[in-house]
Scaffold this motif. Structure first.
Motif, short mmCIF file in Angstrom:
data_model
loop_
_atom_site.label_atom_id
_atom_site.label_comp_id
_atom_site.label_asym_id
_atom_site.label_seq_id
_atom_site.Cartn_x
_atom_site.Cartn_y
_atom_site.Cartn_z
N ASN A 14 0.71 -1.24 0.16
CA ASN A 14 -0.05 -0.10 -0.01
C ASN A 14 1.02 1.39 -0.04
O ASN A 14 0.75 2.23 -0.67
N TYR A 15 1.98 1.28 0.93
CA TYR A 15 2.82 2.21 1.05
C TYR A 15 3.57 2.51 -0.46
O TYR A 15 3.61 3.74 -0.62
N VAL A 16 3.96 1.38 -0.90
CA VAL A 16 4.73 1.52 -2.23
C VAL A 16 3.83 2.31 -3.39
O VAL A 16 4.35 3.24 -3.92
N ASN A 40 12.02 4.56 -7.00
CA ASN A 40 11.95 3.27 -7.85
C ASN A 40 12.75 2.27 -7.08
O ASN A 40 12.60 1.18 -7.40
N ASN A 41 13.42 2.64 -5.87
CA ASN A 41 14.00 1.54 -5.10
C ASN A 41 12.92 0.61 -4.33
O ASN A 41 13.47 -0.26 -3.92
N LEU A 42 11.57 1.32 -3.92
CA LEU A 42 10.77 0.64 -3.28
C LEU A 42 10.21 -0.55 -4.38
O LEU A 42 9.62 -0.25 -5.61
N LYS A 43 10.03 -1.70 -3.87
CA LYS A 43 9.70 -2.82 -4.67
C LYS A 43 8.33 -3.55 -4.07
O LYS A 43 8.46 -3.57 -2.81
N TYR A 44 7.26 -3.83 -4.57
CA TYR A 44 6.10 -4.82 -4.31
C TYR A 44 6.72 -6.03 -3.76
O TYR A 44 7.57 -6.48 -4.28
#
Lengths: 459, 282
Positions: A184-186, A353-357
């Motif tokens: 959700n955060y991503v 972009n570093n955040l991944k599901y």
């Protein structure tokens, strides 16, 4: 075995017990002093006795307490220092009514915070987890003497004072909820990176003091680590190392340009200086260009009259440029380090972009084999609360909720939390303004309790 | 006419019933605990986590209570209960270092810590030296001990113990605090200790009463036991022996109560931790 505590009943009664549960805490919060208006003396004494006995050993039968434990001679303290004679602070002597039960092993184990309630302390003792002077004692009523050392199995202490371990199904459910919240955060962050960045900057500090402590520790460790690497990098830079690198880079391309020396930065024209050095050496077909070994470079920098004049001149020229280059390299590394430290402080669109599901766990698969669960976050690397599923408590260990208001360091017991050992110093005593018997109830209630038990024919 | 047995006023009874309502109470408690997060923790409640700055978060009441220091007094209603000050590891190491060449009493005086506590610290430190736990527990145990150590207030030079205290067993003191210039003689001392004057004690020691002495001697001689051996007959394995005994000092009288049948028998523990009854014959 004493009867079980009914927590709702405890709530309606509104009386405290020796336990660290949240119902008990709420009772403590809403506790009002005992009222005596409209009560006869007998009623006052009865109410007071009932209140105090609920806290002080409600698992001990009344007959037992009256016949064996109660002693009408209360212990006090004598002051030898005559200069303190004028101190008129009253001594809460009637709180000593329950000093006799404090020497029981179960109470001492609870007081030293090795169990979260007296009943749990009894369980530990009956289960053979408690030792007194190295001997396993299975009697909760064992009377401790001055200087006795008692210890509890550390695993049981961690279980008693730790958060409760979630079952496998519950742990999978909670872990999936964490993953869901993360995803959700991503998605929120990706849809509005600027807002995400602002939210992250303005995040209020968490109440979770232990997590905060660990984060701060990591931060300071990282900082010192990066400082060390920075100093190491600066130390490695010499004019020889710079010259060698320039020649190696230059040799790689057929027609060297400014661009290939971009590594040295564009500030102070560093790259053009590098190119100048390389071209100077290349134009005279210097022996360093063909053989850039450490020995030859060292030889090049040795000052001697034997060398040819043109060689000496070249050395002087290159040396002065290299000195400038060395200074600018030092500066470049320092700036790089500073930027590294400040990462995240400034808005950077790429960070999102570093955040991944993360995919959710397969409940059926994981509940058959726990080790199949793959969780890889900065803050969680295992199933929630089950880092080591063989332990009986929440792993990694985390304090039990709401223990803070009940954790009281006793004056009559010296505790070593590192070893789960404790020494019973002496029976608790009362001195002016201080009672070593720990009690949530005020002195006037204890006065009436003492009157109840000390009356004629009772003891 | 209806008889009212309870002396409690009607208003009080009504109030009690209202405050004991189960549904109301659980609702109130939920409100007080605050919202849960997705993991079921009451993260907004100030008492959920223990403080880690050596300032305990003991319960605060809505009304401020005069004279209460909520970092020391854990309970709002009883200010006589105080938490002790924890001794930091540095200070413990210092004490241990001093213990090599100083007497515990001297160390107690040096730091202002109770003698018994000093001795306990030295003992616990020696236990810590040889202490071993399972490898799986080491990290968790360390986390536990740091959390506990960071919770309690720290011992400092302002919180020193009073070293001139002596515990007594009676409510009326055997010790008296007096000023240096206050007159205090042997007669005053005898009064406090509830002793007879030395004069009478000395008199009784020096006087020798011949009659009394003879009586005592006679009593001792009378006490001597005589043994009568029975005749050994054919086929008997042993000789019967009869000993002189006084009635009432030997054996149990039929119908008399015995100690071992009483409910509150004195108990003790042997060296293996097993419970035993003390004085089985009494």
């Amino acid at each position: 075995m004493p009867r079980k505590v009914d927590k709702v009943y405890q709530l309606t009664r509104g009386q405290m017990t020796m336990s660290m549960n949240k119902e008990n805490l709420f009772n403590l919060y809403r506790k009002e002093p005992l009222k005596y208006i409209g009560k006869t003396l007998y009623q006052q004494k009865w109410a007071a006795k009932s209140e105090t006995r609920t806290y002080h050993g409600d698992h001990i039968r009344e007959k037992q307490f009256k016949k064996v434990l109660f002693d009408s001679n209360l212990k006090s303290y004598s002051q030898l220092d005559s200069s303190l004679k004028g101190d008129n602070t009253p001594t809460p002597i009637t709180l000593q009514t329950f000093a006799t039960i404090e020497k029981r092993l179960e109470i001492a184990v609870f007081r030293s915070m090795f169990a979260s309630s007296v009943r749990q302390a009894r369980q530990f003792i009956l289960g053979g987890e408690v030792k007194v002077n190295g001997v396993t004692i299975k009697h909760p009523s064992f009377p401790l003497k001055q200087g006795d050392v008692f210890s509890v199995n550390p695993e049981k202490v961690l279980y008693a004072l730790g958060k409760s371990k979630p079952g496998l199904d519950k742990s999978i459910k909670l872990t999936n909820e964490i993953i869901g919240a993360w995803n959700n955060y991503v998605s929120k962050a990706r849809s509005n990176p600027k807002l995400f960045h602002e939210m992250k900057q303005n995040q209020p500090p968490s109440f979770d003091v232990i997590q905060n402590m660990e984060i701060n520790e990591n931060k300071s460790n990282n900082q010192t680590n990066s400082e060390i690497t920075m100093k190491q990098l600066q130390k490695n830079i010499t004019r020889e190392s710079i010259l060698k690198e320039i020649i190696l880079i230059g040799n790689k391309s057929k027609e060297p340009t400014i661009e290939i020396f971009e590594k040295f930065g564009t500030k102070n024209n560093s790259n053009s200086k590098c190119l100048q050095i390389y071209q100077q050496l290349k134009s005279i077909n210097h022996y360093l260009v063909t053989e850039p070994t450490n020995e030859k470079i060292e030889q090049f920098f040795v000052k001697s009259e034997e060398k040819e004049h043109s060689e000496q001149l070249l050395q002087r020229q290159i040396n002065s440029i290299l000195r400038e280059l060395k200074n600018s390299e030092y500066e470049r590394i320092r700036i790089l380090h500073q930027e590294d430290k400040l990462t995240g402080k400034f808005y950077n669109e790429k960070l999102v972009n570093n955040l991944k599901y993360t995919p959710k766990l397969n409940k059926e698969e994981v509940s058959e084999d726990e080790s199949l669960a793959k969780v890889d976050f900065k803050f969680l690397n295992n199933l929630y609360g089950r880092k080591d599923p063989n332990r009986s408590y929440f792993t990694p260990w985390y304090p039990k909720p709401f223990i803070a208001p009940f954790a009281i360091l006793p004056s009559h017991i010296e505790i070593s939390f590192d070893t789960c050992h404790a020494v019973y110093l002496r029976d608790p005593i009362a001195r002016p303004g201080h009672s070593e018997v720990i009690s949530p109830l005020p002195e006037h209630v204890h006065d009436r309790t003492y009157m109840w038990y000390a009356r004629k024919g009772m003891a | 006419m209806k008889r009212n047995l309870s002396t409690t006023t009607r208003l009080l009874r009504f109030n009690r019933r209202a405050t004991m309502d189960k549904a109301n109470l659980t609702k109130e408690m939920k409100q007080w605990l605050g919202p849960k997060n997705i993991l079921g923790d009451y993260v907004k409640n100030p008492y959920f986590y223990p403080n880690q700055n050596n300032k305990p978060n003991y319960i605060q009441t809505q009304k401020k209570i005069y004279g209460r220091d909520s970092t020391i007094n854990p309970f709002p209603l009883n200010q006589y209960t105080k938490t002790n000050y924890i001794i930091s590891e540095d200070l413990k190491d210092k004490i241990l270092e001093d213990a090599t060449n100083l007497h515990p009493q001297e160390i107690a005086h040096k730091y202002g810590i109770n003698l018994q506590r000093i001795e306990a610290i030295i003992k616990l430190k020696s236990i810590e030296k040889d202490f071993k736990v399972k490898d799986e527990l080491v990290e968790d145990l360390k986390r536990f001990s740091t959390v506990m150590k960071n919770y309690f207030p720290l011992f400092n030079h302002q919180t020193v113990d009073n070293l001139t205290e002596i515990p007594t067993k009676r409510i009326n003191d055997r010790f008296l605090t007096i000023e240096e210039n206050e007159p205090f003689g042997p007669v005053d001392a005898a009064k406090i200790l509830k002793l007879e004057p030395a004069e009478t004690t000395l008199k009784s020691l020096t006087e020798f009463n011949l009659e009394d002495h003879q009586k005592k001697q006679q009593a001792l001689e009378d006490k001597k036991v005589s043994v009568v051996y029975g005749k050994k007959r054919e086929g008997e394995k042993s000789v019967f022996r009869f000993t002189q005994k006084d009635v009432g000092t030997f054996g149990h009288r039929y119908g008399a109560s015995r100690r071992d049948r009483k409910k509150d028998r004195a108990i003790g523990f042997d060296s293996l931790g097993k419970m035993i009854y003390l004085h089985p014959n009494n």
